[in-house]
Design a protein around this motif. Structure first.
Motif, PDB file in Angstrom:
ATOM      1  N   UNK A   1       0.836  -1.207   0.000  1.00 29.98           N
ATOM      2  CA  UNK A   1       0.000   0.000   0.000  1.00 29.98           C
ATOM      3  C   UNK A   1       0.867   1.252   0.000  1.00 29.98           C
ATOM      4  N   UNK A   2       1.923   1.217   0.791  1.00 29.94           N
ATOM      5  CA  UNK A   2       2.829   2.363   0.879  1.00 29.94           C
ATOM      6  C   UNK A   2       3.485   2.644  -0.472  1.00 29.94           C
ATOM      7  N   UNK A   3       3.995   1.607  -1.120  1.00 26.66           N
ATOM      8  CA  UNK A   3       4.656   1.793  -2.407  1.00 26.66           C
ATOM      9  C   UNK A   3       3.683   2.296  -3.472  1.00 26.66           C
ATOM     10  N   UNK A   4       2.474   1.752  -3.472  1.00 26.81           N
ATOM     11  CA  UNK A   4       1.466   2.198  -4.442  1.00 26.81           C
ATOM     12  C   UNK A   4       1.115   3.668  -4.218  1.00 26.81           C
ATOM     13  N   UNK A   5       1.015   4.081  -2.956  1.00 30.60           N
ATOM     14  CA  UNK A   5       0.699   5.471  -2.643  1.00 30.60           C
ATOM     15  C   UNK A   5       1.823   6.391  -3.094  1.00 30.60           C
ATOM     16  N   UNK A   6       3.055   6.007  -2.841  1.00 26.98           N
ATOM     17  CA  UNK A   6       4.201   6.814  -3.275  1.00 26.98           C
ATOM     18  C   UNK A   6       4.216   6.957  -4.796  1.00 26.98           C
ATOM     19  N   UNK A   7       3.960   5.878  -5.499  1.00 34.71           N
ATOM     20  CA  UNK A   7       3.966   5.917  -6.961  1.00 34.71           C
ATOM     21  C   UNK A   7       2.835   6.782  -7.509  1.00 34.71           C
ATOM     22  N   UNK A   8       1.703   6.799  -6.789  1.00 29.86           N
ATOM     23  CA  UNK A   8       0.554   7.580  -7.271  1.00 29.86           C
ATOM     24  C   UNK A   8       0.825   9.086  -7.239  1.00 29.86           C
ATOM     25  N   UNK A   9       1.827   9.492  -6.459  1.00 28.90           N
ATOM     26  CA  UNK A   9       2.124  10.914  -6.333  1.00 28.90           C
ATOM     27  C   UNK A   9       2.795  11.489  -7.577  1.00 28.90           C
ATOM     28  N   UNK A  10       3.041  10.660  -8.569  1.00 24.34           N
ATOM     29  CA  UNK A  10       3.554  11.165  -9.842  1.00 24.34           C
ATOM     30  C   UNK A  10       2.447  11.853 -10.644  1.00 24.34           C
ATOM     31  N   UNK A  11       1.200  11.658 -10.231  1.00 24.81           N
ATOM     32  CA  UNK A  11       0.058  12.256 -10.924  1.00 24.81           C
ATOM     33  C   UNK A  11      -0.263  13.641 -10.351  1.00 24.81           C
ATOM     34  N   UNK A  12      -0.865  14.472 -11.186  1.00 24.13           N
ATOM     35  CA  UNK A  12      -1.327  15.776 -10.726  1.00 24.13           C
ATOM     36  C   UNK A  12      -2.627  15.610  -9.940  1.00 24.13           C
ATOM     37  N   UNK A  13      -2.925  16.565  -9.064  1.00 26.88           N
ATOM     38  CA  UNK A  13      -4.202  16.504  -8.347  1.00 26.88           C
ATOM     39  C   UNK A  13      -5.009  17.771  -8.617  1.00 26.88           C
ATOM     40  N   UNK A  14      -6.289  17.732  -8.266  1.00 27.14           N
ATOM     41  CA  UNK A  14      -7.231  18.787  -8.638  1.00 27.14           C
ATOM     42  C   UNK A  14      -7.614  19.679  -7.464  1.00 27.14           C
ATOM     43  N   UNK A  15      -6.662  19.937  -6.591  1.00 24.84           N
ATOM     44  CA  UNK A  15      -6.949  20.791  -5.445  1.00 24.84           C
ATOM     45  C   UNK A  15      -7.435  22.175  -5.820  1.00 24.84           C
ATOM     46  N   UNK A  16      -6.849  22.760  -6.856  1.00 24.58           N
ATOM     47  CA  UNK A  16      -7.275  24.100  -7.268  1.00 24.58           C
ATOM     48  C   UNK A  16      -8.711  24.102  -7.806  1.00 24.58           C
ATOM     49  N   UNK A  17      -9.080  23.014  -8.467  1.00 24.15           N
ATOM     50  CA  UNK A  17     -10.466  22.912  -8.954  1.00 24.15           C
ATOM     51  C   UNK A  17     -11.435  22.846  -7.783  1.00 24.15           C
ATOM     52  N   UNK A  18     -11.107  22.052  -6.767  1.00 28.85           N
ATOM     53  CA  UNK A  18     -11.988  21.943  -5.598  1.00 28.85           C
ATOM     54  C   UNK A  18     -12.048  23.265  -4.845  1.00 28.85           C
TER      55      UNK A  18
END
Length: 258
Positions: A208-225
């Motif tokens: 789970x930890x490794x998958x979460x770290x790898x997912x951080x290569x993606x952009x997130x939509x905080x500004x949209x929210x």
């Protein structure tokens, strides 16, 4: 139309993160300022018992995330739930993020509890289930950085799901023009999420930890929210103005016909 937002900060940063990152309230100040430089935010640390004075007026009240459980009986959490119930009864606009999302659901008659699905960490994608009139026309999905093992399992009466996923059914909800809540963290940055993951690495399974770290290569939509939250506040403020004008008009007409 400038907005004034009261930020009810429900946690302090872990000591190991304080030298590198700002607190949760400051994260929201930065987030909103990137959307609209005229937005004014004032932070009150509710863990320390800080609340606005009765005479202070804000356009919205936002409850931040926290490592605490929204359903716990710590005195400050009990006090916050009571404050939110009173604020809702007074017609105030309320926003909640993560812990804030959960405690608002609880305070207003819903349920929040430890999820049997375990921890949700890293980047997570949600699908919109409705598009209210205040919501700008954008994509039907969005993704946010998350860190939670509690979830809202039942919504307050009258509330409806705004966004959902297989992992988190009630990922965002709305209640009329007064309440808007998200489980994910629009205020988090990738660097802060990495720091938080590293700090808590020992409590996660390695996969789970490794998958979460790898997912951080993606952009997130905080500004949209953030944009959605400001649109919600503005729409609620405009509606309140219309209602006030109607009441005043009816009062004038009653006086003239008397």
């Amino acid at each position: 139309m400038s907005l004034r937002i009261c930020i009810l900060e429900a946690d302090d940063l872990h000591p190991e993160l304080r030298d590198t990152f700002v607190g949760f309230g400051q994260m929201f100040k930065q987030l909103f300022s990137q959307q609209d430089a005229t937005v004014e935010c004032q932070i009150f640390n509710v863990v320390k018992g800080e609340y606005p004075a009765p005479e202070q007026e804000f356009d919205a009240y936002l409850v931040t995330g926290s490592k605490a459980d929204s359903f716990a009986d710590d005195p400050w959490i009990v006090k916050l739930r009571k404050y939110l119930r009173q604020s809702y009864a007074q017609g105030k606009v309320l926003l909640g993020i993560c812990f804030g999302h959960q405690i608002l659901a609880l305070a207003l008659g819903g349920k929040a509890q430890r999820s049997d699905k375990g921890w949700g960490i890293g980047m997570h994608r949600y699908r919109l289930l409705q598009r209210p009139s205040w919501l700008p026309a954008q994509a039907d999905e969005f993704q946010l950085l998350i860190s939670h093992r509690d979830q809202v399992t039942a919504l307050p009466a009258g509330a409806s799901v705004l966004a959902s996923s297989a992992f988190c059914e009630n990922a965002a909800f709305v209640l009329g023009r007064q309440v808007l809540c998200f489980q994910g963290h629009p205020e988090f940055t990738h660097d802060f999420s990495r720091g938080l993951l590293k700090l808590r690495e020992s409590i996660y399974c390695p996969q789970l930890y490794q998958a979460a770290q790898q997912s951080l290569s993606q952009e997130h939509d905080g500004q949209i929210i953030a944009q959605w939250m400001l649109c919600f506040i503005k729409a609620s403020k405009e509606q309140a103005k219309v209602v006030t004008e109607q009441v005043e008009k009816q009062a004038r007409e009653s006086l003239c016909s008397a």
